[in-house]
Structure formats: C-alpha cells, structure tokens
Design an enzyme around this catalytic site. Structure first.
Site, PDB file in Angstrom:
ATOM      1  N   ASP A 160       1.164  -8.572  95.126  1.00 30.64           N
ATOM      2  CA  ASP A 160       2.593  -7.765  96.721  1.00 30.64           C
ATOM      3  C   ASP A 160       1.582  -7.235  96.893  1.00 30.64           C
ATOM      4  OD1 ASP A 160       3.362  -5.109  97.143  1.00 30.64           O
ATOM      5  OD2 ASP A 160       4.425  -5.758  94.988  1.00 30.64           O
ATOM      6  N   HIS A 218       3.916  -0.632  99.190  1.00 30.10           N
ATOM      7  CA  HIS A 218       5.142  -1.670  97.933  1.00 30.10           C
ATOM      8  C   HIS A 218       4.081  -1.733  96.860  1.00 30.10           C
ATOM      9  CE1 HIS A 218       7.559  -5.343  97.345  1.00 30.10           C
ATOM     10  NE2 HIS A 218       8.390  -4.298  97.307  1.00 30.10           N
ATOM     11  N   SER A 546      12.886  -5.280  94.656  1.00 36.41           N
ATOM     12  CA  SER A 546      11.147  -5.384  94.479  1.00 36.41           C
ATOM     13  C   SER A 546      11.131  -3.988  93.153  1.00 36.41           C
ATOM     14  CB  SER A 546      10.876  -4.874  95.353  1.00 36.41           C
ATOM     15  OG  SER A 546      10.188  -5.435  96.549  1.00 36.41           O
TER      16      SER A 546
END
Ligand SMILES: *[C@@H]1O[C@H](CO)[C@@H](O)[C@H](O)[C@H]1NC(C)=O
Ligand SMILES: *[C@@H]1O[C@H](CO)[C@@H](O)[C@H](O)[C@H]1NC(C)=O
Ligand SMILES: *[C@@H]1O[C@H](CO)[C@@H](O)[C@H](O)[C@H]1NC(C)=O
Ligand SMILES: *[C@@H]1O[C@H](CO)[C@@H](O)[C@H](O)[C@H]1NC(C)=O
Length: 762
Positions: A160, A218, A546
């Site tokens: 990520d 994220h 996600s």
C-alpha cells in the site's frame, strides 16, 4: 491527498482505489510510462517492460547476484546512455524475470533469445473501525476472536502507501515477538522504529529507497483495519466514539510501500510482492489493482499465484468501478476478490426543508454552534448556473448566489471535501450534497469544512423538486451524531465493482462482500475544519473496496491460525460457502445502486460471516497445479501460462478444462436456448469425521438443475467426494440476455455449505 479538479489525470489514472474516490471510471489507453530524453531519439521510445524469462534449472542455487547477472544477459547492455542501469528490479519469487528500460526495437531482439517467455510494457496500478469487529460478531461468545487468539502469530503483509508508525493502532507494547521464521526488514526513519506489531516496513520505488512512512493515509487505514491494536476512545470529530480495533488485532503487520501520491507502477508492486514472499508473510492484503486485463498481464494475478505456491493467502479489493458492470480488478480465481458493503452505523445529519419534509444524510463534522431552528435560504446553483456549479467545483460558485445560504451540490468522481471547501470559500452557510444517479444510496460521513449532509440520489431529487416548485425555498440541518440500526443492512455499496469478469472465463466475481463504507480507521493527520495539529491518535472514516479487503485479510489470518494445514483455496472456500446472502432482517441483500436486490455479480456468494468461516464442514479445495488445465482452457499459449505459474507448461499435453469446471466454490455459466451443460465439483470433508449431507437446490429461473449423487456420506476427515451438476435450459420463451440466479447447498446436521449459481442466457 489532494484530488482536486485540477488533477483530472491523476484521478483517472491513479486514484480509483482511494478511500473516498469512488467513481473514477477507467479511461481507455492509459499511456505507458515513457522515460524521455530529448537528446537521443532512441531514448524517446524507452519504456519500462516487465520481462518474463525462464530461469536456468539450477536457479534455486543461484545467488541474487547471479540471478541478476542472468537477467542482465538478456539486455543489449547494462546501462542506458545516461549511465542509468536498465534493470529496475530483478525477480525470482513474484515472477521469474525483471523490469527494465528498453526500446521496442530492443525488445524485438530480446524475443528471439532462448529462455525469453513474454514481456509487456509496465502499466500504472492504483490504490483502490471501532465498529466493524462488533458488526462482524467477533466479540460474541464462540466467535473466531477467542478461538484464534485474535490471529496471534500470523503475519499480514500489506502492499500500500506505507504506514504512520507512531499511531497507537500500530503500537507493539502488548504484542508477542514475531515468529522465528520472520526475515523482514525495517526501513523506518529514526526515531520511528518497527516493533512487535509493525514487524517490517520497506518501500519500493525503482532503484530508490524511499521512506515507508505513509503520507496519504490509505496504507494506515488498510493496515489498521486488518490488524490494528485495540485503541480506546477512537472517534472522528466526536462521532463513533469507542474502542477501535483491527479484524485480527493480535496479528503482526509487515508493510510494503509501493504507492506514492496514491499511484504506483507494476515494477514496484512486483518488487513488494517479491519481498513479502521472501520475508515469509502468511497473508497478502492488497487494496490495489489495475484496469481489467488478461491474467498473464496482471501483476496482482501473477504475484498472487506465486503467493499461493508459497502457501500465502492473497486477498484483494475488486475496485470501485461500480455500478458499471464488468469493470473489476483482481479477478483471478486464486485471489479472494472482495467487494464493499455497508454496516448499520450512520453519522446522521437530517435535512429539514421549509415544507416540513425531512431526509437523513451523513457528515462527521457536526458543530454544536449551528442553529438548527433557523431556516436558511436554500439554493441550487447547478440548476441554472455553469455546469461546474452543479458539482460545486472549486471557483465555480458566485458569492452573490450562495452567501449565507444552504447550497445543494451534486457528487461527481472527485473528492467531496473539495466541494464543501468551495461552498465555504464562497460564503455558503452549509451544504447539502446529493448523489448522482449511479451513486444511489451510498453516502459518506466525511469531515466537511462546514455544516453539511450527504444524501442519496432519491432524497436529492426530492430536494431539487422542492427548490423548483417553491418561491423562497428554505432548509436547515439537524445533527444527530452516531446512530445504529440503519436498514437495510448490509447492502452492497454503489461504487463496489461488479462482474461478470471478462478475463477469467466467467468465474463469478467478486467472491464476497465485506464492510467497506464509512469504516473508522487509523489516519496520519487530523481531520475536519478546526485542526489543532497535535493529536497522535487520529481516525477517519474511509469508504471503498480498499476497506473491505483488509477485513477479509484479518479473517483469513484467524483462519490460518486455527487451521494451519488449510490451503489458500480451502480458506477461500470456507469464507465463501459460509457467507450470508440474506440481510439482517432476513431479506435479500440489496444493492445501494437503485435499492433492488443485489445480484451475484455485485455481492458474489454474499457477505462474510467470520465465525461460520472457521468451521465450514466441507471445502472446495484446489492446489496450484489445478489451475494449469484452467489456464490452458482459457486459450492461453504455453508462454502465457508460464508467465502466470512461474514454471514450464505444455498445454498440448494437458487435459484442458473450461473455467466452469474449475473446482470453485461458486458456479457461473452461460447457456443457450435448449442447451445443457454438466460440470463436476469435489468437496473435502473438514467438519465431523462421520457425516451425511443432503442436497438443497434453488433452481435459477428457467433452468433445471440435476445433481448426482443427491447425498454425500463421509466417514473420515480429508475424505473427498465428487458430484456432477447438470444444468439445462427449460423450454419456454427465450431468455437471451437475462441472468438467473439460484444456489446449490449441502446440508448436514451441523453444516450448511452454500454455492451460488449464476446463469447467463446467451
Ligand atoms: C547500449 O546499447 C544501445 C543499443 O544497442 C546503444 O545505442 C548504446 O550506445 C549502448 N550504450 C552503451 C553505454 O554502450
Ligand atoms: C468517548 O467515550 C469515552 C468512554 O465512554 C468517554 O470517556 C469520552 O469522553 C468519549 N469521547 C468523546 C470525544 O466523546
Ligand atoms: C493542542 O494544541 C492546542 C494549541 O496549541 C492546545 O490548546 C491544546 O490543549 C492541545 N491539545 C492537546 C490534546 O494536547
Ligand atoms: C428480491 O428477493 C426476494 C427474496 O428472495 C424476492 O422475494 C423478490 O421477488 C426479489 N425481488 C425482485 C425484484 O426480484
């Protein structure tokens, strides 16, 4: 995390998997990443290629250096005219081959070399919770949490944007040491360091060695959802206050950063997978992906295949391309492909119109200074203004029109926070954000910069109608904070990518859905309009597939802890056949795009059910070799198969199978009028030593389903039984173009093993 409208390209190319970006559709013909040097005409054509080559048979004994030398031997020379090395990454585990800079002409010469398999130009790849453990019933008696010691001893590798290492979600104080087998490294810049929670952090960016620290958020979100610690008093601007925790709170995290400014390239992604396999992770959590493409050109598919060969469980997000059909990522049958669904929590802001009508929306910024008793003028600048004003884009609103008023704005593919900023800048008092049609009923609890409420498309239409038919329309917002019990729950998020897959031979994808809307998760920076800049424990709400995938990574970690002998396919089967296709109130799971029943192309087998997944009774198992007849059956060349399986393959010597024949836990096929097809499946007993299963069939409309035998008897564990399923189109009017759904369920005294059946009539 700037995704303002000035960044159109970044949005289309890079941000599609971001938590809040949910509607960027892939645009065709993404240009390859060309390194241009205007002094040399040759270098203008330089591209990065992912090159697959065979390894010399003795390669397992080869050192990394000699492997690298072997790869270099395929190149015209080692360095470009600029002196830069051509090879960017050498791979031995994720694929066999390398990423290198070449001109198309140089590639043509390389193709004739012995040992060359195939090459493709490097494509971009994209990024695609206090409450969810409760929602998943992990705290209840007999659940997976205590049984699996919360995933203790299992390592989840997260590919990520890196990690915010000082967040309490990633504190290692109460964690045991990492397993002895562990070989990962820690490249966090001091004073940050790894610990027993965060057992590795590395970053990949060409030949550079950047810091693995997360800037965008994220990576911290996905890591905290899969295995964040318990953190008390977690909340977003006072909402959803409670104890946050990851799905497997005692599992270790290994962080592989391959995304920068929310964007990455295949070469770095493969390097991250290479490292994760080498380090010895148990689970690969990938909330990332690419445009749909054949399996031999998908880095996630190829890297995941190497993962399953190493007994690592790959868990992937399907992307946020919904509700448009057939644009989904990560659809290889060996990946668990996860879509997003809602939970029953809302961060409620009610809109009250001047005519007394009320509709419920969401926002996490709920200032107590706002006077809900005061009705304010309501305007819709998009109704007659410039097109940009419809979406309240930055700079599109006239102060004379919006000042002191409540402004109605419509969503588009860009960030909603930019809209509230634009309204605030133009002097607006508050914002009502309504969905466009495809966004349906999925709303976000964003930390807006002014009082706001995000409402569904249906409610937005009512507000528009009121504005158009009322001389002096007014409205106000009523802040109601955190509320539970929203109905229907769960529902598939409108943005969640849908099948049917056009690349995997028709295997049903997504496999399952999991919580992925407004998930509370670790965030690197403070949020909301009144930042103090000194909180070390901030959380945010994030939405996207996600967020759904790491929930399932955590579940897989607990299954791996409980059933160390299970193959990745067995874990996947257990998660799929125990999922539920009915919502909390016993109704069909609905789709937030339109509100009707969710199809299997939206929800796969159903919503994950962790405590059931630990004890599925039967599994549809597969070993990595079983995928070879399937890959040959897709019509792939030997080279294409080899690029995926990282081994030699000769399709002419293999009994090919059609995709429907793969021993998959779901059934999807196409049937013509009058046609019938017979497929077989094999189940392995992992439940009671001695058990008897009876069949329950829910026939898809217009299809006869005949299963032989109609009961299964087991007298030992690991015993396998094969059955055949004949599906024939009933006579009657043509159903061409329609899709019918049903199910095949094996039921014993203790177990219910359900497979969805999806029939597309052609
Ligand atoms: C490398 O090979 C290319 C193409 O064969 C050639 O144009 C270039 O000059 C060579 N560079 C060096 C440093 O030898
Ligand atoms: C969160 O809940 C805890 C325990 O109930 C309470 O002490 C704390 O003040 C709450 N925090 C916020 C911001 O509401
Ligand atoms: C954060 O900083 C502000 C201003 O410097 C200060 O007033 C406040 O007490 C601080 N809050 C915390 C939780 O440290
Ligand atoms: C939705 O599903 C329910 C329950 O399976 C069924 O009764 C109903 O007919 C379905 N609705 C539509 C529109 O297909």
């Amino acid at each position: 995390m700037d995704r303002g409208s000035s960044q159109t390209i970044v949005c289309h190319l890079a941000l599609i998997f971001l938590p809040f970006i949910i509607h960027c559709l892939p645009r065709a013909n993404l240009s390859p990443i060309a390194i241009t040097d205007h002094h040399n005409p040759n270098e203008i054509q330089l591209q990065t290629y992912i090159v697959h080559v065979q390894e010399p048979t003795s390669i397992s004994k080869l050192t990394t250096e000699r492997c690298h030398e072997w790869h270099k031997s395929f190149l015209p020379n080692a360095t470009l005219d600029s002196g830069e090395p051509r090879i960017i990454h050498s791979y031995h585990r994720a694929i066999t081959g390398f990423a290198a800079k070449l001109t198309p002409q140089e590639l043509v010469l390389m193709r004739s070399r012995d040992g060359f398999i195939l090459a493709h130009s490097e494509k971009p790849t994209f990024l695609f919770t206090t409450y969810t453990p409760d929602f998943l019933a992990l705290k209840h008696w007999g659940s997976l949490w205590p049984e699996s010691s919360h995933g203790e001893g299992i390592i989840i590798g997260v590919i990520d944007t890196g990690i915010h290492p000082t967040h309490p979600s990633f504190d290692g104080k109460s964690m045991p040491d990492h397993p002895i087998k562990w070989r990962g490294r820690c490249d966090l810049p001091p004073p940050a360091n790894c610990n027993n929670k965060l057992i590795a952090a590395t970053a990949f960016k060409g030949q550079l060695k950047p810091s693995p620290v997360d800037k965008g958020g994220h990576g911290s979100v996905t890591a905290s959802i899969s295995a964040g610690n318990f953190v008390h008093g977690a909340q977003v601007l006072g909402n959803a206050n409670g104890t946050a925790s990851g799905t497997a709170p005692r599992a270790h995290l290994a962080i592989y950063k391959a995304y920068y400014n929310n964007y990455g390239v295949e070469g770095d992604l493969l390097a991250a997978i290479e490292q994760a396999i080498s380090d010895g992770v148990d689970i690969l959590s990938m909330s990332i992906g690419q445009e749909p493409k054949p399996l031999y050109e998908s880095s996630v598919a190829k890297g995941s295949f190497s993962a399953i060969r190493n007994n690592i469980f790959p868990c992937c997000a399907v992307g946020n391309f919904g509700p448009v059909p057939s644009i989904l990522s990560n659809d290889a049958p060996w990946c668990l492909s996860v879509g997003a669904a809602t939970v029953d929590r809302r961060i409620r802001v009610t809109v009250r119109l001047g005519n007394g009508m009320e509709m419920d929306g969401e926002s996490s910024y709920q200032p107590d200074t706002f006077d809900s008793k005061l009705m304010l003028p309501l305007v819709f600048p998009g109704d007659r203004g410039p097109p940009e004003a419809l979406n309240c884009q930055t700079g599109s609103l006239r102060r004379s029109v919006v000042s002191g008023k409540i402004v109605l704005c419509v969503t588009d593919e860009y960030e909603n926070l930019e809209r509230s900023k634009a309204v605030k800048t133009a002097g607006g008092a508050a914002m009502i954000l309504m969905n466009r049609l495809p966004d349906g009923y999925t709303t976000n609890a964003d930390p807006h910069s002014l009082p706001a409420s995000h409402v569904s498309h249906a409610d937005g239409q009512k507000i528009q109608a009121y504005i158009r038919t009322t001389p002096n329309p007014t409205a106000t917002l009523i802040f109601k904070g955190t509320q539970f019990g929203a109905r229907p729950t769960p529902a598939v998020a409108s943005f969640s990518s849908r099948g049917p897959s056009l690349n995997n031979g028709g295997i049903l994808k997504p496999d399952v859905v999991a919580p992925g809307v407004n998930i509370l998760a670790a965030w690197p920076t403070e949020v909301g309009p009144n930042k103090k800049g000194n909180s070390s424990s901030t959380f945010n709400f994030a939405s996207g597939t996600s967020m759904a995938a790491p929930h399932v990574s955590g579940i897989a970690a607990m299954l791996k802890k409980l059933k160390p002998e299970w193959s990745p396919a067995a874990i996947k089967s257990a998660i799929m056949t125990t999922s539920y296709a009915r919502d909390r109130h016993g109704n069909a799971i609905t789709d937030q795009n339109g509100g009707g029943n969710a199809s299997f192309f939206a929800m796969g087998a159903g919503h994950v059910n962790p405590s059931k997944a630990a004890d599925p009774g039967l599994v549809y198992d597969l070993q990595w070799q079983d995928y070879i007849p399937y890959l040959c059956g897709l019509g792939y060349t030997n080279d294409q198969v080899m690029a995926v399986i990282k081994d030699t393959a000769d399709c002419s010597n293999i009994k090919k199978i059609i995709a429907e024949e793969l021993n998959y836990p779901s059934i999807a096929l196409t049937l013509k009028t009058g046609e019938s097809k017979t497929i077989s499946r094999t189940v392995t007993n992992v439940g009671e030593t001695s058990s008897k299963y009876r069949l329950e069939i829910e026939e898809p409309n217009g299809v006869h389903v005949n299963v032989t035998p109609e009961s299964l008897q087991f007298s030992g564990l690991k015993q396998m039984e094969t059955f055949s399923v004949k599906l024939s189109v009933k006579s009657g009017p043509s159903r061409k173009g329609q899709v019918s759904e049903g199910s095949l369920t094996w039921i014993s005294e203790f177990y219910v093993v359900r497979s969805p059946i999806s029939i597309s009539f052609t």
